[in-house]
Design an enzyme around this catalytic site. Structure first.
Site, PDB file in Angstrom:
ATOM      1  N   GLN A 173      35.401  18.768  27.404  1.00  0.00           N
ATOM      2  CA  GLN A 173      36.259  19.459  28.364  1.00  0.00           C
ATOM      3  C   GLN A 173      37.733  19.369  27.950  1.00  0.00           C
ATOM      4  OE1 GLN A 173      36.021  17.877  32.329  1.00  0.00           O
ATOM      5  NE2 GLN A 173      36.702  19.773  33.286  1.00  0.00           N
ATOM      6  N   HIS A 357      28.904  22.964  31.999  1.00  0.00           N
ATOM      7  CA  HIS A 357      29.002  22.179  33.229  1.00  0.00           C
ATOM      8  C   HIS A 357      27.789  21.290  33.522  1.00  0.00           C
ATOM      9  CE1 HIS A 357      32.204  25.180  33.589  1.00  0.00           C
ATOM     10  NE2 HIS A 357      32.852  24.195  34.209  1.00  0.00           N
ATOM     11  N   GLY A 494      27.854  29.598  18.745  1.00  0.00           N
ATOM     12  CA  GLY A 494      28.993  28.697  18.891  1.00  0.00           C
ATOM     13  C   GLY A 494      29.458  28.125  17.554  1.00  0.00           C
ATOM     14  N   SER A 498      33.321  27.713  16.133  1.00  0.00           N
ATOM     15  CA  SER A 498      33.825  26.355  16.077  1.00  0.00           C
ATOM     16  C   SER A 498      34.357  26.015  14.674  1.00  0.00           C
ATOM     17  CB  SER A 498      32.696  25.404  16.492  1.00  0.00           C
ATOM     18  OG  SER A 498      32.965  24.103  16.095  1.00  0.00           O
TER      19      SER A 498
HETATM   20 MN1  MNH Z   1      34.983  23.596  33.793  1.00  0.00          MN
HETATM   21  C1  MNH Z   1      36.523  26.614  33.786  1.00  0.00           C
HETATM   22  C2  MNH Z   1      35.650  23.316  37.158  1.00  0.00           C
HETATM   23  C3  MNH Z   1      33.734  20.442  33.792  1.00  0.00           C
HETATM   24  C4  MNH Z   1      34.202  23.934  30.489  1.00  0.00           C
HETATM   25  N1  MNH Z   1      35.893  24.760  35.199  1.00  0.00           N
HETATM   26  C5  MNH Z   1      36.460  25.984  35.006  1.00  0.00           C
HETATM   27  C6  MNH Z   1      36.976  26.492  36.238  1.00  0.00           C
HETATM   28  C7  MNH Z   1      36.720  25.552  37.202  1.00  0.00           C
HETATM   29  C8  MNH Z   1      36.059  24.461  36.547  1.00  0.00           C
HETATM   30  C9  MNH Z   1      37.063  25.638  38.680  1.00  0.00           C
HETATM   31  C10 MNH Z   1      37.670  27.819  36.463  1.00  0.00           C
HETATM   32  C11 MNH Z   1      36.723  28.936  36.180  1.00  0.00           C
HETATM   33  C12 MNH Z   1      36.448  29.897  37.298  1.00  0.00           C
HETATM   34  O1  MNH Z   1      36.178  29.469  38.430  1.00  0.00           O
HETATM   35  O2  MNH Z   1      36.454  31.088  36.991  1.00  0.00           O
HETATM   36  N2  MNH Z   1      34.753  22.148  35.214  1.00  0.00           N
HETATM   37  C13 MNH Z   1      35.085  22.221  36.540  1.00  0.00           C
HETATM   38  C14 MNH Z   1      34.740  20.968  37.212  1.00  0.00           C
HETATM   39  C15 MNH Z   1      34.208  20.162  36.250  1.00  0.00           C
HETATM   40  C16 MNH Z   1      34.218  20.916  35.005  1.00  0.00           C
HETATM   41  C17 MNH Z   1      34.963  20.700  38.690  1.00  0.00           C
HETATM   42  C18 MNH Z   1      33.673  18.770  36.346  1.00  0.00           C
HETATM   43  C19 MNH Z   1      33.254  18.199  37.404  1.00  0.00           C
HETATM   44  N3  MNH Z   1      34.134  22.402  32.385  1.00  0.00           N
HETATM   45  C20 MNH Z   1      33.659  21.140  32.602  1.00  0.00           C
HETATM   46  C21 MNH Z   1      33.088  20.641  31.386  1.00  0.00           C
HETATM   47  C22 MNH Z   1      33.214  21.608  30.449  1.00  0.00           C
HETATM   48  C23 MNH Z   1      33.873  22.723  31.083  1.00  0.00           C
HETATM   49  C24 MNH Z   1      32.452  19.266  31.191  1.00  0.00           C
HETATM   50  C25 MNH Z   1      32.713  21.478  29.046  1.00  0.00           C
HETATM   51  C26 MNH Z   1      33.226  21.948  27.988  1.00  0.00           C
HETATM   52  N4  MNH Z   1      35.276  25.038  32.382  1.00  0.00           N
HETATM   53  C27 MNH Z   1      34.905  24.964  31.070  1.00  0.00           C
HETATM   54  C28 MNH Z   1      35.400  26.134  30.379  1.00  0.00           C
HETATM   55  C29 MNH Z   1      36.075  26.903  31.336  1.00  0.00           C
HETATM   56  C30 MNH Z   1      35.983  26.187  32.596  1.00  0.00           C
HETATM   57  C31 MNH Z   1      35.196  26.438  28.916  1.00  0.00           C
HETATM   58  C32 MNH Z   1      36.827  28.206  31.121  1.00  0.00           C
HETATM   59  C33 MNH Z   1      38.303  27.880  31.092  1.00  0.00           C
HETATM   60  C34 MNH Z   1      39.188  29.088  31.010  1.00  0.00           C
HETATM   61  O3  MNH Z   1      38.814  30.049  30.363  1.00  0.00           O
HETATM   62  O4  MNH Z   1      40.295  29.042  31.552  1.00  0.00           O
END
Ligand code: MNH
Length: 553
Positions: A173, A357, A494, A498
């Site tokens: 993340q 996620h 991917g 990468s």
């Molecule tokens: Mn995560 C985007 C919440 C863990 C990869 N993440 C988002 C968004 C939220 C969010 C809210 C906004 C996207 C939307 O709603 O359109 N993420 C979480 C939360 C957790 C989380 C609450 C942990 C708990 N996320 C992770 C993990 C990864 C990850 C672990 C692994 C790589 N998330 C992403 C990616 C995006 C995103 C990639 C896209 C980001 C972007 O394009 O701005």
């Protein structure tokens, strides 16, 4: 008459050009195939197809025959050759310069020059097509909420098969938010990021933020000591834009390179450890070059931090994700003299497939205390209270979730729903089209895709036709390869993005990759010997804690 290209008649990477009379032509240039639909291989290509092992065969070889790889890993010439081929073959699959964006189904100059676009590996499905996937599948795709409920909601926590730790989850993340930055004000096809490994997760997205985070003494970043440990400054001392809920008082808001990094203690831990590393490297460079001013110490340290990041990503992180017995290594010289472009553009498909996620557990155990996600989020007391040593040891000891169907925790279900919605708004082609684009065989049945029957039946009732399964849904529910964290689609789509993103970094180019760029051999060697373990151990007082992307048996 409709657009004949909606049925995607051109095979093997041929480009479909519609004509006004509902006829089309396929442009097979450079594909090594010919014929009306680029369906016939040239003689040379026929030989290549005969000799080339399938991606599945290659994977099987790489995760077995450890004895053989042990020998390979000990022979410099052989391993150099293999590493070079891995980088060249993988990055060749990515178009450079970039070709498509989400706004046109044909090539535009904007695709190459407008950096606010995420690029696209495949152009969007034309708007006038009969169905969202072209001509196949339902006219109206199933409700994204229904799809997520049936296929994604976690029923019971499934742990990752390779015993990945939560330290891996937060690494993924923290690292990827450096370049996955959707600009929702402009829309899901746009980005406010710098298209690669640019250190922005530590230094911020722009010069203004960077200046607020800098101390302007000895090249160092602002920091503060709490309980005898170095932590990032509070927003009151470094007034950068951060997104905290009102429940977090201003004098408890840490200032970090990314506005969202106050979200989770794991992100704060990585932010703090990289900050400590920056300031540690500054001291080493200052000893080496007592006459250097703040600016030169800062800029050179930033280059070293980016180098360390790439080194650790390849040799610790990607090594773990791949589970290959071949030992991957970071050696930019291997690319010198090869046909390889030192420029990178982040594609929106890469962003979507990286929504891992399911890696997130539902609660976090820090030294015996169980925190529910709800109480873990935006809790800036946790890192300070437990300290870096307890954090890294606890994260290393807790299992990450498996990236598969029915394993999205309740807290991230809405993100999965949004991802599906965005994929549709951007008119993503089907999962099978992406399989073909990345040299994989398209699936012929739902059973073949999932490798089981229950999810396959759900999928069929939602999508009717295997050719209509959506991209994000496909990469998540796909059957995993043996000894792997993912299915073939995740890895083969991917992987190229990468590898290209890591090795096309400017610091890997011939004019950058030499000791003088990094303050001499001292700085160059910091990059060449970096590891995740060292990153933590050099920046935590006392004995080295447990630092592991895999939970020890
Ligand atoms: Mn995560 C985007 C919440 C863990 C990869 N993440 C988002 C968004 C939220 C969010 C809210 C906004 C996207 C939307 O709603 O359109 N993420 C979480 C939360 C957790 C989380 C609450 C942990 C708990 N996320 C992770 C993990 C990864 C990850 C672990 C692994 C790589 N998330 C992403 C990616 C995006 C995103 C990639 C896209 C980001 C972007 O394009 O701005």
């Amino acid at each position: 008459a409709g657009n004949p290209c909606c049925s995607y008649p051109c095979q093997n990477g041929g480009v479909c050009m519609p004509h006004s009379n509902s006829q089309y032509t396929c442009d097979c240039t450079g594909t090594e195939f010919y014929g009306q639909n680029c369906e016939t291989p040239t003689l040379l290509q026929r030989f290549k197809l005969l000799l080339r092992p399938t991606p599945e065969t290659l994977h099987t070889w790489l995760v077995h025959n450890k004895w053989l790889w042990d020998i390979v890993n000990s022979m410099t010439f052989v391993k150099d050759f293999i590493m070079k081929m891995v980088v060249l073959i993988r990055s060749n699959i990515v178009d450079a310069p970039p070709t498509y964006t989400s706004d046109h189904e044909y090539i535009t100059l904007d695709a190459a020059t407008n950096l606010s676009y995420f690029t696209r590996a495949l152009p969007p499905v034309p708007r006038e097509c009969p169905t969202p996937m072209g001509v196949v599948g339902p006219k109206i795709l199933p409700d994204p909420k229904l799809v997520a409920e049936k296929l994604f909601r976690r029923t019971e926590f499934k742990r990752d098969a390779l015993d990945s730790s939560v330290l891996l989850t937060f690494f993924a993340q923290h690292f990827t938010h450096m370049f996955f930055k959707t600009d929702m004000k402009k829309g899901p096809g746009f980005t406010w990021g710098g298209h690669g490994v640019d250190g922005s997760s530590v230094y911020g997205p722009d010069k203004h933020t960077e200046n607020l985070l800098r101390s302007f003494t000895d090249g160092k970043l602002k920091s503060q000591m709490i309980n005898g440990e170095e932590w990032p400054p509070y927003v009151s001392d470094a007034p950068v834009k951060m997104l905290y809920p009102p429940s977090v008082p201003k004098d408890k808001q840490f200032a970090l390179g990314h506005e969202f990094f106050g979200l989770l203690p794991g992100l704060l831990a990585y932010g703090a450890i990289w900050l400590r590393e920056h300031n540690r490297v500054c001291e080493i460079l200052k000893t080496e070059h007592p006459h250097w001013d703040d600016e030169q110490l800062f800029q050179t340290t930033k280059l070293i931090i980016i180098g360390e990041t790439i080194k650790i990503v390849i040799e610790d992180y990607v090594q773990h994700l791949s589970n290959y017995h071949f030992k991957l290594f970071f050696k930019p010289e291997l690319m010198f003299g090869q046909s390889f472009q030192y420029s990178n553009r982040i594609s929106v498909e890469f962003n979507h497939l990286y929504h891992w996620h399911p890696l997130m557990p539902d609660n976090f155990n820090i030294s015996g205390t169980d925190y529910k996600l709800r109480n873990f989020m935006f809790n800036t007391e946790i890192p300070v209270k437990h300290g870096m040593r307890q954090l890294v040891e606890s994260f290393s000891s807790q299992h990450a979730g498996k990236v598969t169907f029915r394993n999205h925790g309740a807290g991230t279900m809405h993100v999965a729903v949004d991802t599906i919605k965005h994929g549709r708004e951007l008119r993503f082609q089907s999962f099978n089209q992406y399989r073909k684009r990345f040299r994989l065989k398209p699936y012929s049945s739902f059973q073949e895709l999932t490798g089981e029957t229950e999810i396959a039946a759900e999928l069929e009732s939602l999508y009717e036709d295997i050719e209509a399964v959506e991209f994000y849904v496909g990469v998540i529910v796909e059957r995993h390869r043996e000894q792997s964290m993912f299915g073939g689609g995740m890895i083969e789509i991917g992987g190229p993005f990468s590898v290209k993103g890591l090795m096309a970094n400017p610091i890997c180019s011939p004019k950058y990759w030499k000791p003088s760029t990094f303050g001499g051999d001292v700085g160059f060697n910091i990059i060449k010997t970096a590891s995740l373990k060292k990153l933590f151990c050099k920046n935590i007082d006392g004995d080295c804690p447990l630092v592991s992307l895999k939970v020890p048996q």
